[in-house]
Design an enzyme around this catalytic site. Structure first.
Site, short mmCIF file in Angstrom:
data_model
loop_
_atom_site.label_atom_id
_atom_site.label_comp_id
_atom_site.label_asym_id
_atom_site.label_seq_id
_atom_site.Cartn_x
_atom_site.Cartn_y
_atom_site.Cartn_z
N ASP A 64 -5.95 -4.39 -5.83
CA ASP A 64 -6.28 -4.78 -4.46
C ASP A 64 -5.10 -5.64 -3.99
O ASP A 64 -4.69 -6.59 -4.66
CB ASP A 64 -7.57 -5.59 -4.46
N CYS B 290 -0.98 2.85 11.34
CA CYS B 290 -0.94 4.10 12.11
C CYS B 290 -2.13 4.14 13.06
O CYS B 290 -2.75 5.17 13.26
CB CYS B 290 -0.92 5.32 11.19
N LYS C 165 7.38 5.68 2.06
CA LYS C 165 8.12 4.47 2.41
C LYS C 165 8.80 3.86 1.19
O LYS C 165 9.91 3.33 1.29
CB LYS C 165 7.19 3.47 3.10
N ALA D 85 0.87 -1.19 0.00
CA ALA D 85 0.00 0.00 0.00
C ALA D 85 0.90 1.23 0.00
O ALA D 85 1.19 1.81 1.04
CB ALA D 85 -0.92 -0.02 1.22
N ALA D 86 1.37 1.62 -1.18
CA ALA D 86 2.55 2.47 -1.29
C ALA D 86 2.30 3.97 -1.27
O ALA D 86 3.18 4.73 -0.86
CB ALA D 86 3.32 2.11 -2.56
N ALA D 87 1.16 4.44 -1.77
CA ALA D 87 0.95 5.89 -1.87
C ALA D 87 0.92 6.52 -0.48
O ALA D 87 0.47 5.89 0.48
CB ALA D 87 -0.36 6.17 -2.61
N PRO D 88 1.43 7.75 -0.35
CA PRO D 88 1.90 8.64 -1.43
C PRO D 88 3.34 8.40 -1.88
O PRO D 88 3.82 9.08 -2.77
CB PRO D 88 1.76 10.03 -0.81
N GLY D 89 4.05 7.47 -1.23
CA GLY D 89 5.40 7.14 -1.68
C GLY D 89 6.49 7.36 -0.65
O GLY D 89 7.66 7.14 -0.95
#
Length: 484
Positions: free
Chosen positions: A177, A248, A132, A126-130
């Site tokens: 997904d 989080c 990590k 789950a990468a966005a916004p980038g």
């Protein structure tokens, strides 16, 4: 700076926190921390500049920087509220020298590389916004490969923009997904980061509205999705590989219980690895399993949870997906053309490691793909892979902005260093009339010794060619105003 409005914390949420709060911590401190504004924090992008060079660069700015203990490249910006300039519009940020990232969100990537692990192929589910993804790319020094996945279509564009701005070259973007990876790419990745979608209990200091829809029922639904995601990710992980699971949020149902559930599914193949020595003081947030359960008052940060899991053996595979991926639309560039392209790029000041990045083509487009990902081509559909290097034309190549930002040599013969005034004009999308005039006709523009774009000199003018979606009307220097 906008006025801070403390979050309203539901009574049921406070009761839940009271039940799980360690005896060493107090509810009074927890509530007080939740109702204070969050400290601003940044991470130096070491793909562009070293930490020492950045600190030297920032000295004249008057920034008060406090090191973040779990990230060598991370700093709290203590006097951010005194700054008139929005950090995101500073030349240093637009040039990719730093990333605005909350301190706690730097924990997962740090945990991934604990004990100096250097995995070759990594999935960011789950990468966005980038934040990590770019942190991982910097730790890898653009070696290996990252698959950065994002389920939300509206966030894929932001993900790509941040990857490009930071000069990341080893990443492919997918739009799925996250539950598809276990079946589509079984036991493929050396490491996986699953920063799972969650109820967001830890972000109330940044987003006071985060708790407005909080309920125990929604947590139960979210935890079910998290179990699906961690199960799929575990199937996509190679035996011997490491997975970081993070959120989080603070409740145990979305954190410890999800990890324990996975271990219960695979008791002989899933081990927890302690993070109590990740950094000095980590033991203050470490659970009995070795997870980090970061309440906001411990480090004056967002609330966060991080677990490190090791896959110790193979597990029975999931059924193969029934869909067809379709024909891969790219083909490798022929050997003769590779030599021509490579030489033309070098004359332009663009260089790459041919063992890490390989030339592929689609119609008139030329791309550089991470070599470590070639075995995945045809198994899943990619939204974007690597870097678009150029477009072919009868008389040569049109080099692409993202290739310049990631691969251009700032010391090339056609490089031209911008001062603050002209750099502001560049990011504002304006043409410039520099003095003295550059001698080359086609220029690699640099700011603080990092490439920021390609431009043509037309007579006494530098013609602005910055992609329109990157133009920032408010671009300004973080440096105190002074005569150039």
């Amino acid at each position: 700076m906008a006025k801070f409005t403390p979050a309203s914390l539901p009574a049921e949420f406070l009761d839940t926190m009271r039940d799980i709060m360690p005896s060493s911590l107090s509810m009074e401190d927890f509530i007080a921390a939740c109702q204070r504004p969050l400290r601003r924090s940044i991470r130096v992008n070491t793909l562009k500049i070293s930490v020492d060079a950045f600190l030297q660069l920032a000295q004249p700015y008057g920034w008060q920087l406090e090191p973040i203990p779990w990230c060598q490249e991370g700093f709290w910006l203590l006097n951010a509220e005194e700054e008139n300039t929005r950090l995101g519009n500073t030349l240093e940020h637009l040039s990719g020298l730093f990333y605005i990232q909350e301190a706690s969100s730097m924990l997962p990537a740090s945990a991934l590389f604990h004990h100096n692990d250097a995995p070759g192929t990594i999935l960011d589910v789950a990468a966005a916004p980038g934040s990590k993804t770019t942190q991982i790319a910097a730790r890898l020094n653009n070696e290996g490969a990252i698959v950065a996945n994002e389920y939300s279509a509206s966030r894929v564009k932001v993900l790509h923009a941040n990857i490009s701005r930071c000069g990341v070259s080893n990443t492919a973007i997918t739009h799925f997904d996250g539950r598809v990876f276990g079946a589509a790419l079984p036991e493929y990745f050396d490491a996986i980061l699953l920063d799972a979608p969650c109820s967001g209990e830890g972000v109330v200091r940044k987003d006071p509205a985060a708790m407005s829809h909080w309920s125990q029922e929604s947590i139960t639904d979210i935890a079910a999705t998290q179990r699906d995601l961690i199960l799929s990710a575990f199937h996509a992980l190679k035996p011997g590989g490491v997975m970081i699971y993070s959120t989080c949020t603070l409740n145990r149902q979305e954190n410890q219980q999800v990890c324990r559930w996975l271990q219960a599914q695979f008791p002989d193949a899933c081990e927890f690895e302690s993070l109590d020595d990740l950094f000095a003081g980590a033991e203050r947030a470490t659970t009995e399993e070795g997870f980090l359960h970061v309440f906001p008052q411990i480090y004056d940060s967002e609330g966060f949870f991080v677990a490190r899991l090791r896959k110790t053996g193979s597990v029975p595979p999931l059924p193969r997906p029934g869909y067809k991926v379709g024909k891969f639309p790219f083909s490798p560039v022929a050997h003769k053309d590779r030599a021509l392209l490579t030489e033309a790029a070098r004359k332009q000041g663009i260089r790459w490691d041919e063992e890490l990045l390989q030339l592929w083509q689609r119609d008139s487009e030329v791309w550089l793909f991470p070599a470590a990902l070639t075995s995945a081509f045809g198994n899943i559909k990619f939204s974007r892979i690597g870097i678009k290097l150029a477009e072919r034309f009868p008389k040569g190549f049109r080099w692409q902005h993202e290739a310049i930002v990631a691969l251009a040599d700032p010391n090339a013969s056609n490089a031209y260093a911008l001062n603050d005034r002209i750099a502001c004009e560049w990011f504002q999308g304006k043409d410039s009339y520099p003095e003295p005039l550059p001698t080359a006709d086609e220029l690699i523009l640099t700011y603080q010794n990092t490439p920021v774009g390609l431009a043509k000199r037309i007579s006494s003018r530098i013609k602005n060619s910055l992609p329109r979606d990157l133009v920032r009307d408010g671009a300004s220097s973080a440096r105190p105003l002074a005569k150039e």
